[in-house]
Every structure is written in C-alpha cells, then in structure tokens.
Write an enzyme that holds these catalytic residues in place. Structure first.
Site, PDB file in Angstrom:
ATOM      1  N   ASP A  79      15.883   4.170  -0.567  1.00 54.67           N
ATOM      2  CA  ASP A  79      15.007   3.567  -1.575  1.00 54.67           C
ATOM      3  C   ASP A  79      15.518   2.151  -1.876  1.00 54.67           C
ATOM      4  O   ASP A  79      16.060   1.483  -0.993  1.00 54.67           O
ATOM      5  CB  ASP A  79      14.917   4.466  -2.821  1.00 54.67           C
ATOM      6  CG  ASP A  79      13.603   4.286  -3.564  1.00 54.67           C
ATOM      7  OD1 ASP A  79      13.512   3.369  -4.400  1.00 54.67           O
ATOM      8  OD2 ASP A  79      12.629   5.039  -3.295  1.00 54.67           O
ATOM      9  N   ASP A  80      15.346   1.712  -3.082  1.00 52.65           N
ATOM     10  CA  ASP A  80      15.679   0.324  -3.440  1.00 52.65           C
ATOM     11  C   ASP A  80      17.188   0.057  -3.312  1.00 52.65           C
ATOM     12  O   ASP A  80      17.988   0.997  -3.215  1.00 52.65           O
ATOM     13  CB  ASP A  80      15.208   0.063  -4.879  1.00 52.65           C
ATOM     14  CG  ASP A  80      14.986  -1.419  -5.174  1.00 52.65           C
ATOM     15  OD1 ASP A  80      15.357  -2.267  -4.344  1.00 52.65           O
ATOM     16  OD2 ASP A  80      14.433  -1.715  -6.252  1.00 52.65           O
ATOM     17  N   LYS A 156       8.127   3.141   2.265  1.00 54.86           N
ATOM     18  CA  LYS A 156       7.593   3.262   0.906  1.00 54.86           C
ATOM     19  C   LYS A 156       7.458   1.852   0.371  1.00 54.86           C
ATOM     20  O   LYS A 156       8.448   1.116   0.302  1.00 54.86           O
ATOM     21  CB  LYS A 156       8.562   4.072   0.034  1.00 54.86           C
ATOM     22  CG  LYS A 156       8.229   4.063  -1.464  1.00 54.86           C
ATOM     23  CD  LYS A 156       9.238   4.903  -2.258  1.00 54.86           C
ATOM     24  CE  LYS A 156       9.107   4.701  -3.756  1.00 54.86           C
ATOM     25  NZ  LYS A 156      10.141   5.469  -4.503  1.00 54.86           N
ATOM     26  N   ASP A 158       6.675  -0.295  -2.726  1.00 54.71           N
ATOM     27  CA  ASP A 158       6.585  -0.276  -4.186  1.00 54.71           C
ATOM     28  C   ASP A 158       5.748  -1.464  -4.674  1.00 54.71           C
ATOM     29  O   ASP A 158       5.325  -2.294  -3.858  1.00 54.71           O
ATOM     30  CB  ASP A 158       8.018  -0.313  -4.764  1.00 54.71           C
ATOM     31  CG  ASP A 158       8.119   0.443  -6.074  1.00 54.71           C
ATOM     32  OD1 ASP A 158       7.084   0.656  -6.734  1.00 54.71           O
ATOM     33  OD2 ASP A 158       9.253   0.813  -6.464  1.00 54.71           O
ATOM     34  N   SER A 190       2.704   2.781  -3.350  1.00 58.61           N
ATOM     35  CA  SER A 190       2.848   2.957  -4.803  1.00 58.61           C
ATOM     36  C   SER A 190       1.699   2.313  -5.568  1.00 58.61           C
ATOM     37  O   SER A 190       1.675   2.357  -6.801  1.00 58.61           O
ATOM     38  CB  SER A 190       4.180   2.362  -5.273  1.00 58.61           C
ATOM     39  OG  SER A 190       5.256   2.972  -4.611  1.00 58.61           O
ATOM     40  N   ARG A 215       1.914   7.279  -4.457  1.00 50.12           N
ATOM     41  CA  ARG A 215       2.395   7.651  -5.774  1.00 50.12           C
ATOM     42  C   ARG A 215       1.298   7.321  -6.787  1.00 50.12           C
ATOM     43  O   ARG A 215       0.913   6.173  -6.929  1.00 50.12           O
ATOM     44  CB  ARG A 215       3.678   6.869  -6.075  1.00 50.12           C
ATOM     45  CG  ARG A 215       4.916   7.417  -5.336  1.00 50.12           C
ATOM     46  CD  ARG A 215       5.426   8.685  -6.026  1.00 50.12           C
ATOM     47  NE  ARG A 215       5.526   8.426  -7.448  1.00 50.12           N
ATOM     48  CZ  ARG A 215       6.498   7.699  -7.994  1.00 50.12           C
ATOM     49  NH1 ARG A 215       7.464   7.220  -7.268  1.00 50.12           N
ATOM     50  NH2 ARG A 215       6.498   7.468  -9.291  1.00 50.12           N
ATOM     51  N   ASP A 219       7.475   7.399 -12.348  1.00 52.51           N
ATOM     52  CA  ASP A 219       8.644   7.989 -11.683  1.00 52.51           C
ATOM     53  C   ASP A 219       9.108   9.283 -12.357  1.00 52.51           C
ATOM     54  O   ASP A 219       9.137   9.366 -13.589  1.00 52.51           O
ATOM     55  CB  ASP A 219       9.835   7.025 -11.755  1.00 52.51           C
ATOM     56  CG  ASP A 219       9.678   5.852 -10.803  1.00 52.51           C
ATOM     57  OD1 ASP A 219       8.679   5.792 -10.073  1.00 52.51           O
ATOM     58  OD2 ASP A 219      10.587   4.995 -10.806  1.00 52.51           O
TER      59      ASP A 219
END
Ligand SMILES: *[C@@H]1O[C@H](CO)[C@@H](O)[C@H](O)[C@H]1NC(C)=O
Ligand SMILES: *[C@@H]1O[C@H](CO)[C@@H](O)[C@H](O)[C@H]1NC(C)=O
Ligand SMILES: *[C@@H]1O[C@H](CO)[C@@H](O)[C@H](O)[C@H]1NC(C)=O
Ligand SMILES: *[C@@H]1O[C@H](CO)[C@@H](O)[C@H](O)[C@H]1NC(C)=O
Length: 424
Positions: A79-80, A156, A158, A190, A215, A219
């Site tokens: 992830d980030d 993914k 965002d 997202s 998404r 979160d």
C-alpha cells in the site's frame, strides 16, 4: 420474494460489460499491508513491522508455506509509503532505496517464484495520502508502464490530493494505460469512495467497464464499530451496489481485520461471513507471522471461502432487519445453492431466533443445511418447517443450503419433526 426469480433477475443485471482483462472472475484474495502496518517507515526501531521488502517477503513466505495460497489467497499487496520522495531522472516512480534495496522488480520475482502475485499502490493526485509522489494526469502512462515493467499484477489507485474533474479523466485513463502495457494488471479504483459512493456522482456501469474492483466507502479500522459502520452502509445502499458486482467487477468493503486487536472471536466470524455474502474481495491485513489458531481457522474455512468464491459471482443482500435486532443476509449460489447468515446486533446473550425458510423467500421443497462454523448438518429441512438458531451477541450463524431433488421427498417430510430437533 422467490429466490429463483431473484437469482434470474440478479444474473441478468450482472451481465454488464466487465473490464476486459480476464482477471478476477471471482473476488480477489490475498494480503494487503495498509490496515495493519500503515505508514510505519521506521526500520531502525521497528525493523520487523516497517514498510519494507522484508515485510512483504515475510508475508509471501507465510502465504506460500502456511496453506493460504492453495485456498486462493495469492495477492501480496503493497500500500502507501513504499516509494522514494522523488521520481528518478526519467520521471519514473522509484521505491525507497533503504527500505527496498532490491527494488520492486526483485521483490516481484521473489513473489512470483512462490506462485503469488504482487500488487502495488498509487494515487491519482499530486501526492499519495501519505505524502509520497502522486500520479498526475501527465504521468498516468509512464506509471502504468513502470508497474508493468516491474512485473506488477495489480494496482490500487487511491484518490487523495485530487478532485472530481481529475478523477473523472484519470481513472478511465489509467485503465486504458494499463491495458496498453499488454500486461494483465488488475485495477482497484478508490474513485467512488471519494465521490460519496452513490449515484449520480458515481456511475457503477462505467466503473464495471474500467475497474476490477473499487472501494465504495471509507477505510476500515481495527474495531467492531468500523465493521458495523461498513456493513450498515453497504446494506442500506445494497439496491444500488448489489447489481454493480459480478465476475471481473467487485464492490470492495475493504480489508479483513481478523487476527488483529479489534474483533472478538464472534465478531471475526461475523466479518468473514458478511464479506462472503457481499462477494467482497478477501484481502487480509494482519500479521500472518503471529496469527491465533482461531483467526486462522476462520480465514481458512474452505466452505466459507467457497461461498465467497462462487462462480456465479452474484453479490448477496440483507433480507431482513428484525425488531429483535437479528438481521438475515442471503446470497444465491451456483447449482441452486444459497447461503444464509443470521447476524445478531444484540449485546445481551445468545438469542434463539425462530423462522422458516418459506418466510425468507424459499420456495417449496427440502433443503440440506450445512452450518459453516460448526460443521453440523441438517439432512432435511422443509421450506415451511420452523427452525431455531442460537446466535451469540455480535455473532453469526451461517448456513449453506442445497435443495434436495430426488424422489424420496415424501419420506423426508415424515422425518421432519425428528430432524427439526437437531437444528441447534
Ligand atoms: C486490453 O483490452 C482488450 C479489449 O478490451 C482485451 O481484449 C485485452 O485482453 C486487454 N489486454 C490487457 C492486457 O488487459
Ligand atoms: C482540479 O485539479 C486540477 C489539477 O490540480 C486543477 O487544474 C483544477 O483547476 C481543479 N479543478 C477544480 C474544479 O478544482
Ligand atoms: C454511465 O456510464 C455508462 C457507460 O460508460 C454510460 O453509457 C452512461 O451514459 C453513464 N450514465 C450516466 C448517468 O452518466
Ligand atoms: C426417515 O425415515 C425412514 C423410514 O421411516 C428411515 O429409513 C430413514 O433413515 C429416515 N431418514 C432420516 C434422515 O432420518
């Protein structure tokens, strides 16, 4: 409601045009770093938990060696906070040199060698949510190509530090750019979560055409409150969300937090059961190196995973909200099977819930019932026979039902009162 009619209607509605990359015909499964490990970049003081190549290798080892991969948990997703604060001289994203000394391509090889797939994270905006370099409209193409060159299998994307205009242009643009690389890369958007998750601001037809999953909502956090908020939002809006899902295109209520700190055993079972009903992606965000046997048993329950992974790919729904604070969820499955979840929102004691399948929309006939968590079977349950299930506070009872279609139905009916007593 007659479930057979409902199945027909639902099957038609999910026959929309999915993103044509052949990926994720059933909800994706794997592991994702964010909820459990966040943006911990302190490898000096917290070397075993910081976002680094060692963390992802550790988790890949666990997926490969502890029986997860064989069950379908194949994605290892970064992830980030993986990248360097600067792009390289050619304008490409690059991983943090201290925390990923081997670089992403080497990590991708390590993961592929174990029969797993690698996911990475980007952000359509000036910065990622954690403040790392974002993907602006003019870097969409180069970033897609960089990920493909590295051997990445999923992105993914965002939406921090951007706006509706940029997102409307950028999310479809990235879908095209990923396709143009020629490498099949699953695409998690997202976008809807940043636009409130509902029409008219969100166009689910379009999302299904450009993303493999998306998404819809905020979160998840490591708490039961967070799980309940998510379940409530998805159930309240199910008439909009449910038809959007299908093979290759999934609503994503976010990660499984089972095995962390916020959920009791009952609540862990509830999250898993409800995520299976929702045809949700199953991305665990936990520490696979230190998982309790109870958490492992829930996450590795084969029947539950089978329900989540049903090939029809029809998302289920909440059927009922009783005054007693019991809620009933239902999902149609292939071969005329179905799943029911009896979910208790109560906080007092186990509740004895009584109902009949006919009251839940089941048509005439006999059903074989398998209790997903206890492994007990009810060989024959007739549609109009009353049954009672005992549901623990914040827990579930989950059933897999298959219709019994043979000539011996008369006999089974006679035995019903006898079997009825075995249900609990
Ligand atoms: C790109 O899109 C085309 C047509 O939509 C599809 O046939 C092809 O498989 C896609 N390729 C990749 C790598 O996603
Ligand atoms: C959205 O962001 C872009 C790029 O930062 C900017 O050029 C544009 O003016 C913004 N639009 C709105 C409506 O704020
Ligand atoms: C939603 O997207 C679809 C497919 O891209 C498009 O045909 C339709 O017109 C869009 N609907 C709205 C309300 O914009
Ligand atoms: C139902 O009853 C028949 C005859 O009375 C018996 O042979 C059979 O084993 C019973 N079935 C079950 C499932 O109890």
């Amino acid at each position: 409601m007659d479930p057979s009619l409902a199945i027909f209607a639902l099957a038609l509605s999910s026959a929309t045009l999915a993103l044509d990359n052949g990926l994720m015909r059933t909800p994706p499964m794997g592991w994702l770093a964010w909820e459990r490990f966040r943006c911990d970049i302190d490898c000096t003081h917290d070397p075993s938990n910081c976002i680094s190549e060692w963390l992802f290798r550790d988790m890949a080892d666990r997926l490969a060696e502890d029986g997860w991969r064989e069950l379908g948990y194949v994605y290892i997703n970064i992830d980030d906070c993986w990248s360097s604060m600067d792009r390289d001289k050619q304008g490409r994203l690059q991983s943090d040199p201290h925390r990923f000394p081997g670089g992403i391509p080497k990590l991708a090889r390590y993961i592929h060698d174990r029969g797993l797939k690698l996911g990475i994270y980007g952000d359509l905006g000036t910065h990622t949510c954690g403040g790392y370099p974002g993907t602006t409209l003019d870097t969409v193409t180069i970033d897609a190509q960089t990920f493909a060159d590295w051997g990445v299998d999923m992105l993914k994307l965002d939406g921090c530090y951007s706006n509706g205009t940029v997102q409307e242009e950028g999310y479809p643009l990235m879908s095209k750019a990923l396709n143009a690389t020629g490498r099949p890369i699953a695409y998690s958007c997202s976008w809807p979560a940043y636009q409130g998750g509902l029409p008219p601001k969100v166009n689910y037809t379009q999302l299904g055409e450009i993303c493999n999953l998306w998404r819809n909502y905020g979160d998840i956090q490591d708490s039961w409150d967070s799980v309940l908020t998510i379940v409530d939002w998805f159930s309240t809006n199910q008439d909009v969300l449910q038809p959007a899902a299908g093979p290759g295109q999934w609503n994503d209520p976010d990660m499984l937090i089972i095995g962390n700190f916020g959920l009791s055993l009952e609540q862990s079972r509830s999250q898993m059961a409800l995520w299976a009903i929702m045809a949700a992606p199953l991305f665990m965000s936990n520490d696979l190196r230190a998982l309790s046997n109870e958490a492992r048993a829930i996450l590795q329950n084969k029947v539950l995973i089978g329900i989540n992974q049903d090939p029809l790919g029809i998302q289920g729904k909440r059927l009922l909200k009783e005054k007693s604070r019991i809620e009933v969820f239902w999902r149609p499955l292939s071969d005329s099977a179905s799943a029911l979840v009896f979910f208790s929102r109560r906080t007092d004691m186990p509740y004895r819930y009584k109902n009949a399948l006919s009251q839940l929309g089941y048509k005439d006939g006999n059903y074989k019932v398998y209790d997903v968590f206890t492994g007990k079977t009810i060989p024959v349950l007739t549609h109009d026979a009353y049954f009672t299930v005992s549901i623990n506070p914040s827990g579930v009872v989950m059933w897999l039902l298959s219709p019994i279609v043979h000539s011996g139905q008369a006999h089974e009916r006679e035995n019903l009162s006898l079997l009825h007593n075995h249900i609990e």
